[in-house]
Design a protein around this motif. Structure first.
Motif, mmCIF file in Angstrom:
data_model
loop_
_atom_site.group_PDB
_atom_site.id
_atom_site.type_symbol
_atom_site.label_atom_id
_atom_site.label_comp_id
_atom_site.label_asym_id
_atom_site.label_seq_id
_atom_site.Cartn_x
_atom_site.Cartn_y
_atom_site.Cartn_z
ATOM 1 N N PRO A 148 -33.360 16.449 -44.629
ATOM 2 C CA PRO A 148 -33.746 15.104 -45.075
ATOM 3 C C PRO A 148 -33.416 14.066 -44.013
ATOM 4 O O PRO A 148 -32.726 14.362 -43.020
ATOM 5 N N GLY A 149 -33.871 12.855 -44.236
ATOM 6 C CA GLY A 149 -33.483 11.771 -43.350
ATOM 7 C C GLY A 149 -32.008 11.435 -43.523
ATOM 8 O O GLY A 149 -31.337 11.936 -44.431
ATOM 9 N N ALA A 150 -31.520 10.571 -42.650
ATOM 10 C CA ALA A 150 -30.102 10.202 -42.675
ATOM 11 C C ALA A 150 -29.936 8.752 -43.108
ATOM 12 O O ALA A 150 -30.583 7.864 -42.551
ATOM 13 N N ARG A 151 -29.073 8.544 -44.114
ATOM 14 C CA ARG A 151 -28.587 7.198 -44.416
ATOM 15 C C ARG A 151 -27.170 7.129 -43.853
ATOM 16 O O ARG A 151 -26.230 7.670 -44.435
ATOM 17 N N ILE A 152 -27.060 6.503 -42.697
ATOM 18 C CA ILE A 152 -25.777 6.492 -41.989
ATOM 19 C C ILE A 152 -24.871 5.452 -42.637
ATOM 20 O O ILE A 152 -25.202 4.265 -42.696
ATOM 21 N N ILE A 153 -23.722 5.909 -43.140
ATOM 22 C CA ILE A 153 -22.828 5.030 -43.894
ATOM 23 C C ILE A 153 -21.644 4.547 -43.069
ATOM 24 O O ILE A 153 -20.849 3.748 -43.546
ATOM 25 N N SER A 154 -21.546 5.000 -41.814
ATOM 26 C CA SER A 154 -20.491 4.489 -40.932
ATOM 27 C C SER A 154 -20.700 3.005 -40.708
ATOM 28 O O SER A 154 -21.817 2.548 -40.477
ATOM 29 N N LYS A 155 -19.633 2.236 -40.757
ATOM 30 C CA LYS A 155 -19.747 0.782 -40.629
ATOM 31 C C LYS A 155 -19.726 0.315 -39.184
ATOM 32 O O LYS A 155 -20.280 -0.726 -38.847
ATOM 33 N N ASN A 156 -19.069 1.057 -38.320
ATOM 34 C CA ASN A 156 -18.925 0.618 -36.934
ATOM 35 C C ASN A 156 -20.038 1.207 -36.078
ATOM 36 O O ASN A 156 -20.433 2.359 -36.237
#
Length: 637
Positions: free
Chosen positions: A590-598
């Motif tokens: 699947p696609g990526a929902r990147i949850i890293s804030k920095n």
């Protein structure tokens, strides 16, 4: 003092973080007309609603804002993309402020457009170029006199129906009659937006599918000294990209001298420029001067490879000349838009494919854009549609759905064959709003039985933004289906033209049939331009569904694969995992929902180089907007 508000709603972009290109130039020109003809001194207060407002606020927010001080007059500029929403907003303002007199104008307002004329909610319709008509109309209304004596006017009668248009009269005033709305303060010069300007009205070409010939084949030009003065002022105000709206830019008299003057004022290339040209008359010398003037994008419309078709639609011209001119411009680093239209009278599907091959044969395939024919109001083609055997949608985008040589299936298949040959999608891909909530923006709603989402709006009765996402969270989505659908439909009634991303965020699997049930709920909402524009793909640009898989929860791969056959799927992950899977995102994974804030500079670079850009999205709003602008090209440039 009576107040007049002028409103232009934006083109709905494919994503919340894309530029809309909304420049209310027409509204600004009307405000200038009112000012120059002394209506402010006669008690008329003028306001052009700021595009920063119209680009962001949803239907209810805008209606509340406009109606708050109960303006005496309200005007809407109607275009293909905003007509239905503008007419809805007119009704909503009228409901809140019944005494407001509502005017509509723009290319959609014509005696041959029964769709607009059958709508309610507005009082007066104005067709054609409106500066002189508008000034006279407003003066008449301020005097409380009957406007029917004026040209190009239709008035709603006591029985609620629109009356006939008064006599048609083409505009003839010199373009020097009115200063630019940018210089009068009605339209802001925003470096982040394109700056639109007209130096010519009227068109010598008589293409039957185009609206421009309706005005006049006599060119009225802003002379070179006045144009250069305007360009210098716009440059001083920070303009970065100039878009010339002149119907055929190089048809103006003294074109070469005009380019020389632009070169002088833009010698540092601080401004880039765009224009639509005819290939006839483009020489090596002209191509040099276009590049020196700062033109980095130019549109050359061939429209068809079939010369008989070109004669039939009064485009004329030579495909060979288009290719020759395009090659000159491309050799100077100018980006091109080379148009081919699907469905022109006389054309066949093979003609479209041969047109693409023609451009490939000249090394120009990368610049080709192919799109279906629209039968626009006010055009000769609409007048002759029945005799030409053209069947088209009666509402925007007025797309042709059948011709003597194209069945509905052939129209769609020709578009898809074109994409296969060009190896790219020819229209914009809807991109869901998957960013975390921002407490200052009402664009994230959440239905989370037993859960709470910080900052997300749980009160579905609140007015939302122009583009919202609704997160449906839970351990068992099907269990809360009835309550969620009730809330979803409340949102649709509140803001029916808000682009809505329904985000499924489950903690366990659900029956894929739920997606069908959601689509059935969507189908209850009246169709609009945005829901029709990609209907041939089976896509709905207005209401979309996306699945986000929460981090830390495992889902069966077979179930994920089945869901991906229907809707996009994104997996929450950190930078490191996204980089590791970068080449397979949107493919095997699947696609990526990147949850890293920095921000991670090296990871950003890897994803940009290796991943399908549509398969990467960010929880962080700053990163999401940056990706949309830098990688996907959804900025103004």
């Amino acid at each position: 003092m009576a107040k007049l508000k002028l409103v232009q709603l934006p083109v709905p972009p494919p994503t919340a973080f894309a530029a809309t290109g909304n420049v209310p130039l027409a509204a600004g020109c009307l405000a200038v007309s009112a000012r120059e003809n002394g209506l402010e001194k006669k008690g008329l207060e003028l306001e052009v609603l700021d595009p920063d407002i119209t680009d962001k606020e949803g239907d209810s927010q805008l209606a509340d804002r406009i109606a708050k001080d109960e303006p005496e007059f309200l005007g809407f500029s109607l275009y293909l993309w905003n007509t239905e929403r503008s007419l809805h907003l007119a009704k909503e303002v009228k409901r809140r402020s019944p005494s407001t007199k509502i005017l509509i104008g723009g290319p959609e307002v014509n005696p041959d457009n029964p769709f607009v004329l059958s709508e309610t909610g507005y009082d007066i319709a104005v067709s054609g170029e409106a500066e002189h008509t508008f000034f006279a109309l407003m003066e008449t209304l301020l005097k409380k006199e009957d406007p029917r004596k004026l040209p190009n006017i239709a008035v709603r009668e006591l029985d609620g129906k629109m009356g006939m248009f008064s006599r048609e009269e083409n505009a003839s005033f010199p373009l020097t009659s009115y200063p630019s709305p940018y210089l009068q303060g009605f339209v802001p010069v925003d470096p982040a937006r394109s700056t639109y300007l007209e130096t010519v009205r009227g068109c010598r070409s008589q293409c039957t599918y185009c609206f421009y010939p309706k005005s006049s084949n006599v060119l009225r030009t802003l002379d070179i000294p006045e144009t250069i003065k305007l360009l210098s002022s716009l440059k001083d105000k920070g303009a970065k990209e100039l878009v010339f709206l002149d119907p055929t830019f190089n048809h103006r008299p003294g074109f070469e001298e005009f380019l020389d003057a632009i070169i002088d004022v833009n010698s540092d290339r601080a401004m880039t420029m765009f224009g639509e040209l005819r290939s006839e008359g483009i020489t090596e010398k002209i191509a040099d001067k276009l590049a020196l003037a700062g033109f980095n994008r130019i549109e050359l419309g061939m429209q068809s490879i079939n010369k008989e078709t070109l004669k039939r639609v009064k485009r004329f011209g030579s495909p060979e000349k288009v290719a020759e001119a395009a090659r000159m411009l491309a050799d100077r680093g100018i980006e091109l838009l080379l148009d081919l239209i699907i469905g022109l009278p006389g054309d066949t599907p093979d003609d479209v494919m041969e047109g693409i091959e023609f451009f490939y044969g000249h090394g120009l395939g990368e610049w080709v854009q192919v799109f279906p024919l629209s039968i626009l109001p006010g055009t000769a083609m609409r007048k002759d549609a029945e005799s030409e055997g053209l069947v088209y949608l009666p509402k925007p985008p007025y797309r042709v759905i059948r011709t003597p040589n194209f069945s509905p299936e052939a129209l769609s298949s020709t578009l898809f064959r074109s994409e296969d040959r060009l190896d790219r999608r020819l229209d914009e891909t809807p991109r869901s709003l998957l960013s975390d909530p921002d407490p200052s923006v009402s664009d994230i709603f959440s239905f989370s039985p037993g859960l709470s989402e910080k900052f997300a709006l749980e009160d579905f009765s609140l007015s939302g933004a122009r583009h919202v996402s609704i997160w449906w969270r839970g351990d068992n989505l099907e269990k809360s289906k009835k309550e969620f659908f009730d809330r979803l439909n409340y949102r649709f009634n509140k803001d029916p033209f808000a682009v809505t991303d329904l985000v499924l965020y489950p903690r366990s699997t659900f029956d894929p049939e739920l997606i069908t049930e959601i689509m059935e709920e969507f189908s209850k909402v009246p169709a609009s331009y945005l829901s029709r524009t990609l209907a041939h793909r089976g896509e709905n640009m207005l209401h979309r569904i996306v699945l986000v898989l929460p981090q830390g929860i495992s889902f069966p791969l077979e179930w994920i694969s089945e869901i991906r056959e229907y809707i996009p799927v994104f997996q929450e992950m950190e930078w490191e995992e996204a980089v590791r899977k970068s080449e397979e995102l949107g493919g095997e994974f699947p696609g990526a929902r990147i949850i890293s804030k920095n921000e991670n500079g090296s990871a950003w670079k890897i994803l940009k180089e290796n991943a399908d850009p549509e398969s990467v999205t960010f929880a962080d709003r700053v990163l999401e907007k940056r990706w949309c602008w830098e990688v996907l090209g959804y900025s103004e440039k």
